[in-house]
Design a protein around this motif. Sequence first.
Motif, PDB file in Angstrom:
ATOM      1  N   GLU A 137     -13.685 -20.265 -83.580  1.00  0.00           N
ATOM      2  CA  GLU A 137     -12.503 -20.703 -83.763  1.00  0.00           C
ATOM      3  C   GLU A 137     -11.651 -19.516 -84.634  1.00  0.00           C
ATOM      4  OE1 GLU A 137     -10.382 -23.714 -86.884  1.00  0.00           O
ATOM      5  OE2 GLU A 137     -11.805 -24.521 -85.605  1.00  0.00           O
ATOM      6  N   HIS A 151     -10.808 -16.456 -82.492  1.00  0.00           N
ATOM      7  CA  HIS A 151      -9.406 -16.820 -81.801  1.00  0.00           C
ATOM      8  C   HIS A 151      -8.350 -16.486 -82.775  1.00  0.00           C
ATOM      9  CE1 HIS A 151     -11.152 -17.973 -77.956  1.00  0.00           C
ATOM     10  NE2 HIS A 151     -11.971 -18.674 -78.623  1.00  0.00           N
ATOM     11  N   ARG A 204     -17.258 -22.844 -85.472  1.00  0.00           N
ATOM     12  CA  ARG A 204     -16.119 -22.473 -86.524  1.00  0.00           C
ATOM     13  C   ARG A 204     -15.939 -21.016 -86.533  1.00  0.00           C
ATOM     14  NH1 ARG A 204     -11.747 -22.867 -89.002  1.00  0.00           N
ATOM     15  NH2 ARG A 204     -11.672 -22.538 -91.080  1.00  0.00           N
TER      16      ARG A 204
END
Length: 107
Positions: free
Chosen positions: A13, A16, A10
């Motif tokens: 993610e 990003h 997570r």
Amino acid sequence: MSQGVRLLDRAVEIAHREMAALEAGEYDEAARLADRRGEIISRAWSALEADATDRYRSRLVSLTRLQQRLTALAGAARDIVREGLQRSRREKQRMRGYHRAVGQAMQ
């Protein structure tokens, strides 16, 4: 998959998304995401399990690489903002000079 590894996934993610926010000039959103990423990484450390160390390591290596890219992007964004502020200051000084010149000409 362990909870800690899921948390690190997570965090990757979110890193990003943070990068996309920086690239788009959404600095407040990037800062919010960076804080969130830090919280998640702290939670992942608390959930570290002895049998998941290799998976942790690979996620942390990914996060380290992303952090290096984020730092470079943030530095470039800082330079852009700094240049904009300097340009604004020069323009303000120029306008003050014009106002003084017009004021003197009107006397």
